[in-house]
Design an enzyme around this catalytic site. Structure first.
Site, mmCIF file in Angstrom:
data_model
loop_
_atom_site.group_PDB
_atom_site.id
_atom_site.type_symbol
_atom_site.label_atom_id
_atom_site.label_comp_id
_atom_site.label_asym_id
_atom_site.label_seq_id
_atom_site.Cartn_x
_atom_site.Cartn_y
_atom_site.Cartn_z
ATOM 1 C CE1 TYR A 95 49.196 111.087 18.753
ATOM 2 C CE2 TYR A 95 48.667 109.151 20.077
ATOM 3 C CZ TYR A 95 49.124 110.452 19.990
ATOM 4 O OH TYR A 95 49.509 111.120 21.130
ATOM 5 C CB SER B 55 51.366 108.775 23.272
ATOM 6 O OG SER B 55 50.166 108.047 23.459
#
Length: 231
Positions: free
Chosen positions: A151, A138
């Site tokens: 996250y 990501s």
């Protein structure tokens, strides 16, 4: 010989689109997802001429994960390509006050599960001196955003592990790839964001990394929607 590709998170989003595209190209696939109904929907969209093996379980279930790899290789042969696509973002708690339960769960899914899968497929890849590991990461690994600490940390852990693994496997014939998508409009998000990347966009980027010449190795690829300015 047709390559055997294992994809996690194949029941939706990027993993689903990647499975569909690879089946259209005739690759043998082993797929897993957390929800049987969603995984069935993926399976219905695959080319019925290709060999498919699938199981439904949560990647936090270590025994299920290990058995899945074992069953897949027994049924369809050694895994040539591993795509760690499944991901989870289950908390927006501030960095100063972590949601400990959800942090552990995200570490289990986003970091420990990919490592377990890599550990399971590497022996065979080493024996054959070939293979590809693609970790879908990501862009949160590359910048800091409020309320994404947990996250981001789980993805960043996998990011750094991947970088080290790439160096350790240099010269082995095994490629280790990192794909960093920005905002993607998938079920991962509560709200529809048409201005973001579509899952198909990221799947196409993954394909461009996977199928290069033996002498070329795309270590890292970043893909962002045009509107995203986090760089």
């Amino acid at each position: 010989m047709t390559k055997h590709i294992l994809i996690t998170g194949a029941s939706s989003g990027i993993g689903k689109q990647l499975a569909i595209k690879l089946s259209q190209q005739g690759y043998t696939l082993s797929l897993c997802g957390r929800q049987q109904k969603k995984l069935n929907n993926t399976l219905e969209q695959l080319d019925d001429r290709v060999k498919i093996y699938s199981e439904t379980f949560c990647l936090s279930e270590l025994d299920s994960l290990t058995k899945f790899v074992k069953h897949a290789q027994k049924k369809l042969g050694p895994i040539d390509i591993l795509v760690n696509c499944a991901g989870l973002n289950s908390s927006r708690a501030p960095a100063s006050d972590p949601d400990w339960k959800q942090l552990q769960h995200m570490l289990d899914i986003n970091y420990f599960a990919p490592l377990r899968l890599i550990h399971a497929v590497l022996p065979s890849m080493r024996e054959r001196s070939r293979g590809i590991i693609l970790n879908v990461l990501s862009t949160t690994c590359l910048f800091a955003n409020p309320n994404t600490a947990q996250y981001s940390a789980s993805k960043a852990a996998l990011d750094m592990h991947t970088k080290v693994l790439r160096k350790e496997l240099n010269g082995s014939g095994i490629k280790v790839l990192s794909l960093y998508p920005g905002g993607v409009n998938t079920d991962f998000r509560a709200a529809d964001r048409q201005e973001y990347l579509q899952a198909e966009d990221v799947a196409e980027a993954a394909l461009s990394m996977l199928f290069t010449s033996d002498n070329s190795h795309i270590h890292e690829l970043i893909i962002r929607p045009e509107i995203e300015m986090n760089y």
